[in-house]
Design an enzyme around this catalytic site. Structure first.
Site, PDB file in Angstrom:
ATOM      1  N   CYS A 113     -32.564 -11.747   2.685  1.00  0.00           N
ATOM      2  CA  CYS A 113     -31.332 -11.061   2.631  1.00  0.00           C
ATOM      3  C   CYS A 113     -30.056 -11.841   2.511  1.00  0.00           C
ATOM      4  O   CYS A 113     -29.020 -11.512   2.319  1.00  0.00           O
ATOM      5  CB  CYS A 113     -31.070 -10.010   3.743  1.00  0.00           C
ATOM      6  SG  CYS A 113     -32.599  -8.979   3.715  1.00  0.00           S
ATOM      7  N   HIS A 252     -24.136  -7.886   5.081  1.00  0.00           N
ATOM      8  CA  HIS A 252     -25.404  -7.448   4.313  1.00  0.00           C
ATOM      9  C   HIS A 252     -25.896  -5.783   4.807  1.00  0.00           C
ATOM     10  O   HIS A 252     -25.662  -5.417   5.877  1.00  0.00           O
ATOM     11  CB  HIS A 252     -26.396  -8.412   4.791  1.00  0.00           C
ATOM     12  CG  HIS A 252     -28.062  -7.860   4.524  1.00  0.00           C
ATOM     13  ND1 HIS A 252     -28.369  -7.282   3.135  1.00  0.00           N
ATOM     14  CD2 HIS A 252     -29.056  -7.548   5.201  1.00  0.00           C
ATOM     15  CE1 HIS A 252     -29.441  -6.986   3.330  1.00  0.00           C
ATOM     16  NE2 HIS A 252     -29.948  -7.241   4.722  1.00  0.00           N
ATOM     17  N   ASN A 282     -31.190  -0.818   1.920  1.00  0.00           N
ATOM     18  CA  ASN A 282     -31.190  -2.416   2.112  1.00  0.00           C
ATOM     19  C   ASN A 282     -31.801  -3.073   0.522  1.00  0.00           C
ATOM     20  O   ASN A 282     -33.005  -2.786   0.269  1.00  0.00           O
ATOM     21  CB  ASN A 282     -32.027  -2.806   3.189  1.00  0.00           C
ATOM     22  CG  ASN A 282     -32.291  -4.415   3.348  1.00  0.00           C
ATOM     23  OD1 ASN A 282     -31.493  -5.064   2.428  1.00  0.00           O
ATOM     24  ND2 ASN A 282     -32.580  -4.756   4.511  1.00  0.00           N
TER      25      ASN A 282
END
Length: 325
Positions: A113, A252, A282
């Site tokens: 990520c 994020h 996500n």
């Protein structure tokens, strides 16, 4: 004359298929209320046909058009992904082939990520060392391909998509600070073993499902809250700007509670925090560039805005940057 790297164009792409929390209720022991309360996610996009490089291409074309440059002006391609089309060649090479450009360097970065900020740091260094003038940086993920749809703790989190930026040499400040971190002690907290050489070496006994994406959520959450907040604060302190100069936080997009904690540490009101995970979930390395593009295209973020971004992912890795758009 000072030389900077600056984002001059953005683009994003999401598949058309929407998988809502209500859809997940039909085949996973979960509920819309449980998912929203714990994560803030309401739906995510799933790629039924496009590969990671194909989604990257769609986002890249939009970024190139937005930057008002030619494909031939691109000196290099960096793709941040943990779901590449294949182990060899890189997704960046596939993307370069789809764009029809020959010669520029092309490689992938896997920092999960945190991958987009890691890639931005590499691009910034290459530009400042006169090794490139225009770099196409893409965060692209087809996370649905590595999800164990029987694992209710993880399958509700992830979605597919791609976000791209053109990072170019500029005489005006763009990227102001970059911080990259990792701690290999925690590799087991968030991993996907399927597809790696360790997994593939045991071909006689493939157990794909148990080697797909897995995460020890509570442990990751505790570390992520602290790490993302700390690195975001430090990035601002090293940027040459004051905290009052920060216009937006683009974190994020993993968990709304983590995002709220980071915003609180930065003393930013909710209207200065860009949140897209409710619609897209996500998307790992794609989450920051897609959120940036969406906020620019809807008019929320305008030229001259100072932005802090922070990310946390498998590795464990974490990173932050402050840049002026």
């Amino acid at each position: 004359m000072n030389s900077y790297s600056k984002i001059i164009g953005t683009g994003s792409y999401f598949p058309s298929k929407i998988l809502t929390n209500k859809d997940l209720e039909k085949f996973v022991d979960t509920s819309d209320e449980w998912i929203v309360t714990r994560t803030g996610i309401r739906e995510r996009r799933i790629s039924e046909d496009k590969t990671t490089s194909e989604m990257a291409y769609e986002a890249a074309i939009k970024a190139i058009e937005d930057a008002q440059i030619r494909k031939e002006d691109i000196d290099g391609v960096i793709v941040a992904t943990c779901t590449p089309d294949s182990l060899v060649p890189s997704t960046a090479c596939y993307l370069e082939g789809k764009l029809g450009i020959k010669g520029p360097f092309a490689f992938d970065i896997n920092a999960a990520c945190s991958g987009f900020i890691y890639s931005l740091a590499i691009g910034d260094s290459l530009i400042k060392n006169n090794l490139a003038n225009n770099i196409l940086i893409v965060g692209a993920e087809r996370l649905s391909s590595i999800v164990n749809w029987k694992d209710r703790s993880t399958c509700v989190l992830l979605g597919d998509g791609a976000g791209a930026v053109i990072l170019s040499k500029s005489d005006k400040p763009g990227v102001r600070s970059l911080l990259l971190h990792a701690d290999g002690e925690y590799t087991s907290l968030l991993e996907c073993k399927a597809g790696g050489s360790t997994f593939l070496s045991n071909r006689e006994d493939f157990d794909i499902e148990s080697n797909l994406f897995s995460m020890k959520g509570n442990e990751v959450f505790k570390i992520a809250v602290r790490a993302m907040a700390d690195v975001a604060v430090k990035a601002v302190e090293e940027s040459g700007l004051n905290f009052e100069d920060i216009d937006f936080l683009i974190p994020h997009q993993a968990n709304l509670r983590i995002i709220d904690a980071v915003a609180k540490r930065l003393k930013l009101d909710s209207d200065k925090v860009i949140v897209t995970l409710d619609k897209f979930g996500n998307t790992s390395a794609a989450s920051i560039p897609t959120a940036l593009d969406i906020a620019r295209k809807n008019g929320k973020i305008k030229e001259g805005a100072n932005i802090v971004s922070a990310a946390f992912g498998g590795g464990l890795t974490w990173a932050a940057t402050v840049f002026t758009i």
